[in-house]
Design a protein around this motif. Structure first.
Motif, PDB file in Angstrom:
ATOM      1  N   LYS A   1     167.948  79.337  71.610  1.00 51.09           N
ATOM      2  CA  LYS A   1     166.370  79.363  71.751  1.00 51.09           C
ATOM      3  C   LYS A   1     165.775  78.436  71.103  1.00 51.09           C
ATOM      4  O   LYS A   1     164.661  77.788  71.255  1.00 51.09           O
TER       5      LYS A   1
ATOM      6  N   LYS B   1     165.962  86.252  82.629  1.00 48.90           N
ATOM      7  CA  LYS B   1     165.707  87.657  82.440  1.00 48.90           C
ATOM      8  C   LYS B   1     164.953  88.033  83.507  1.00 48.90           C
ATOM      9  O   LYS B   1     164.122  87.447  84.230  1.00 48.90           O
TER      10      LYS B   1
ATOM     11  N   ASP C   1     162.524  90.796  85.610  1.00 52.67           N
ATOM     12  CA  ASP C   1     161.423  91.683  85.385  1.00 52.67           C
ATOM     13  C   ASP C   1     161.775  93.134  85.796  1.00 52.67           C
ATOM     14  O   ASP C   1     162.075  93.098  87.132  1.00 52.67           O
ATOM     15  N   SER C   2     161.827  94.115  84.917  1.00 50.51           N
ATOM     16  CA  SER C   2     162.575  95.344  85.348  1.00 50.51           C
ATOM     17  C   SER C   2     161.390  95.940  86.608  1.00 50.51           C
ATOM     18  O   SER C   2     161.986  96.616  87.392  1.00 50.51           O
TER      19      SER C   2
ATOM     20  N   PRO D   1     162.952  87.152  88.793  1.00 51.40           N
ATOM     21  CA  PRO D   1     163.165  86.535  87.303  1.00 51.40           C
ATOM     22  C   PRO D   1     161.740  86.156  86.535  1.00 51.40           C
ATOM     23  O   PRO D   1     160.838  85.777  87.387  1.00 51.40           O
TER      24      PRO D   1
ATOM     25  N   ASP E   1     167.799  85.156  78.661  1.00 52.21           N
ATOM     26  CA  ASP E   1     167.862  86.418  77.814  1.00 52.21           C
ATOM     27  C   ASP E   1     169.147  85.750  76.674  1.00 52.21           C
ATOM     28  O   ASP E   1     170.667  85.814  77.190  1.00 52.21           O
ATOM     29  N   TYR E   2     168.626  85.211  75.567  1.00 47.56           N
ATOM     30  CA  TYR E   2     169.345  84.562  74.732  1.00 47.56           C
ATOM     31  C   TYR E   2     170.524  85.327  73.964  1.00 47.56           C
ATOM     32  O   TYR E   2     171.488  84.749  73.816  1.00 47.56           O
TER      33      TYR E   2
ATOM     34  N   ASN F   1     163.197  93.169  70.987  1.00 45.26           N
ATOM     35  CA  ASN F   1     164.105  92.085  71.814  1.00 45.26           C
ATOM     36  C   ASN F   1     164.813  91.321  70.933  1.00 45.26           C
ATOM     37  O   ASN F   1     166.120  91.178  70.952  1.00 45.26           O
ATOM     38  N   ASN F   2     164.379  90.410  69.968  1.00 40.91           N
ATOM     39  CA  ASN F   2     165.078  89.545  69.178  1.00 40.91           C
ATOM     40  C   ASN F   2     165.373  90.125  67.770  1.00 40.91           C
ATOM     41  O   ASN F   2     164.650  90.275  66.948  1.00 40.91           O
TER      42      ASN F   2
END
Lengths: 65, 605
Positions: free
Chosen positions: B70, B347, B349-350, B355, B366-367, B454-455
């Protein structure tokens, strides 16, 4: 008196190394083309681990004598 | 992913050895001192390697790889700026008081130096923090096991849904750590950490080697990525010109001074390893030995992320953040990779199933998948087993570090201090063993809480900023200024932590919504990145604690000097180390390691 951690480290690395070398010798070369750029990484790294394991065991024995 | 018999054999062997070491250590664990302090019998090199491993949780191995992808090589600041100087400092300057005071924990040092309430505040906040850290580590492992589909076959065979893999991973890994700490206490944890250290190196070194070969070495990485990703100091003058989104002042003061010294010099999870050493000399050498190895860890844990980003940039023809627009001279080995799915996926998008792209049109990557996908790509059956064992080892060492520190602080600084004061050593030993269950159960709860972030690294920094940042001011003043009083320390600590919370509540990283990420009071200032916000939160917390501790100390009655002998610099006889060889003396060894870190900074400037 504490026990010498180099003994279990040596034994574990020797065992993992032997497993990797054994598998490296018997496995199909195709998996190395797919994954590791044609290098038989199991054989190679297994060999390194065997040497490291033996070194650790040698250090353990040297201290005992 | 399909794991072969060899892979399982290697993992099983590892688990067998870990438990065996726990059992061996339990034979020598008869008293509270054995369980909580490893009987103060650990040689310097063992304590030094344990010092590294205890900090090397799964969140570090995965998180550093993710940050490498990242932010680029600037992630190495977490080592060369944010760890090494602090590790040298504690070895040379602070260890004489930790070890020499015969305190059994860092909070207990605070009670000896200051008073009960300062200890209590520190003990409770620390206990909460260890639970969070260990929960995050557990979450990282469980998520990883889900991503790699390691447990899918056995889970399917048992007729359970795939989501059960996440829960199974958490329960199984927790059970193993529980077993060896319950049995062997700190000694079991430390000896296992040494084994785990070697496994982590053995699992990641070949990954870096194969990755570098694939991408065409360091020059191959430089050909794919913009210069700020391969130069740690380029663009650090302004937050807007470097990938971290932090200016040099925030980096050096926030990370290099406050967070780093707060973590490496006061965090009991780290300090406990050195306090278990067999002599004062060994205790002082412990962090320096650790630093001498730690400074090379960026090559082991950050480089895989950079390699993954380079290969992804090549596969996606430069359409990823950090890539040069049209890479020239793509080598044939790199071009081969482009036919496959990119190592770091975009990533999805749900909600829309599309994408995700950021405001500049770049895809959002998505690191966290960088390192796991590197393992899957480069390791065939056999090595894959070793790679997974390395991940498992990093997870367990990180978690065990937290749990052993929690046990000691809970038993000595909370239970013995507030719940049952006078009891036999056997009683406290039993309480410590049972605390292992409690600590691990709470960690599991924290792991489920961590699913909201997330991170992982950013969340960890946030927790450290609230709790650790002010603490370093307290220890620093306590050890080096004899006028510091208990009231001053306590008020300073509380205000420092409050200042951290208020600063977090008044600021927000760019692009985030007010709430968990900050700004929950009102948004007065917007930082260019979450990392910048965290660093400045730490600076504010430390400064508040430092100033308020001094002010309140001057207003309150000083401690009698005879009570502070061995606890404060000016009232403690200087240590003249004559027993060890000149090169092993802390000051000399420390300067050598510091020079090494400086050279690395210059090489990758």
């Amino acid at each position: 008196m504490s026990f010498d951690i180099r003994l279990p480290i040596g034994l574990l690395f020797l065992a993992i190394g032997v497993i990797l070398v054994g598998y490296g010798l018997s496995s199909d070369a195709e998996i190395y083309r797919v994954h590791s750029l044609g290098t038989n990484i199991n054989l190679l790294w297994g060999g390194v681990l065997v040497v490291f394991g033996l070194l650790m065991l040698a250090l353990t024995l040297r201290k005992k004598t | 992913m399909h794991l072969g018999f060899v892979d399982w054999a290697i993992i099983a062997l590892y688990l067998l050895f870990v438990l065996a070491i726990g059992i061996l250590a339990s034979r020598r664990t008869k008293t509270g001192s054995d369980f909580f302090l490893a009987g103060r019998s650990i040689p310097a090199w063992v304590a030094g390697l344990a010092f590294i491993s205890a900090n090397l949780g799964a969140q570090e191995v995965i998180g550093m790889g993710a940050s490498g992808a990242k932010y680029g090589i600037a992630t190495a600041h977490f080592y060369w700026v944010g760890a090494i100087p602090a590790m040298i400092f504690i070895g040379i300057f602070m260890m004489p008081f930790y070890y020499g005071s015969k305190a059994r924990s860092a909070p207990e040092y605070l009670r000896m130096r200051f008073d009960e309430k300062t200890r209590g505040f520190n003990a409770i906040t620390f206990a909460v923090m260890t639970i969070f850290s260990s929960g995050i580590s557990m979450y990282a492992l469980a998520k990883l096991i889900g991503i790699l589909h390691v447990l899918d076959a056995p889970i399917h065979a048992m007729g359970l849904p795939p989501s059960a893999a996440f829960h199974a991973a958490i329960i199984l890994s927790a059970a193993v750590v529980l077993a060896y700490i319950y049995l062997g206490g700190l000694k079991g944890a430390i000896y296992n950490e040494v084994l785990q250290f070697f496994l982590i190196v053995a699992g990641f070194a070949p990954l870096v080697w194969l990755g570098l070969k694939s991408v065409g070495g360091w020059d191959g990485i430089k050909a794919q990525l913009v210069p700020t990703y391969t130069h740690a100091w380029q663009g650090m003058a302004h937050a807007s010109t470097n990938p971290l989104g932090v200016d040099w002042f925030g980096l050096v003061m926030g990370l290099g001074f406050v967070l780093s010294f707060g973590y490496w010099c006061t965090d009991f999870l780290i300090v406990q390893r050195a306090m278990a050493a067999d002599s004062m000399g060994a205790a002082r050498r412990t962090p320096i030995i650790a630093a001498s190895i730690k400074m090379f860890f960026p090559f082991l844990v950050i480089l895989p992320g950079l390699i993954a980003l380079s290969l992804t940039a090549s596969a996606m023809k430069g359409h990823v953040p950090g890539a040069v627009a049209h890479p020239a001279g793509v080598s044939s080995t790199v071009a081969q990779g482009s036919a496959e799915a990119p190592l770091i996926p975009v990533k999805i998008d749900s909600a829309s199933g599309k994408p995700m792209v950021d405001s500049t049109g770049q895809p959002v990557l998505d690191y966290d998948l960088a390192v796991p996908n590197m393992l899957l790509k480069f390791f065939p059956t056999g090595m894959l087993g070793l790679g997974l064992t390395a991940l498992l080892a990093s997870f367990m060492s990180g978690m065990a570090g937290n749990v052993t520190a929690f046990n000691t602080v809970w038993t000595y600084d909370i239970y013995q201090a507030y719940i049952r004061k006078e009891a036999s050593d056997d009683h406290y030993l039993l309480v410590g063993r049972l605390a292992t269950f409690g600590g691990i159960a709470l960690s599991v709860a924290a792991a489920y809480l961590a699913t909201r972030f997330n991170n992982i690294m950013d969340m960890l920094q946030l927790v450290f900023a609230f709790i650790n940042a002010p603490v370093f001011a307290t220890f620093l003043l306590g050890m080096f200024w004899k006028r510091t009083t208990g009231h001053g320390a306590f008020v300073g600590l509380v205000c420092g932590t409050a200042a951290a919370a208020i600063h977090h509540g008044l600021t927000l990283p760019a692009g985030a919504l007010a709430g968990f990420k900050g700004g929950w009071i009102s948004v007065l200032h917007t930082y260019p990145s979450e990392m910048a916000q965290n660093f400045y939160t730490a600076i504010v917390a430390w400064s508040a604690c430092f100033v308020i501790t001094i002010a309140v100390s001057l207003m309150t009655k000083a401690h009698a000097e005879k009570d502070l002998e061995g606890l404060v610099y000016s009232l403690t006889p200087k240590i003249t180390e004559t027993t060890s060889a000149w090169y092993a003396r802390p000051v000399f060894a420390g300067l050598v390691v510091l020079t090494g870190a400086l050279i690395l900074n210059i090489l990758f400037r």
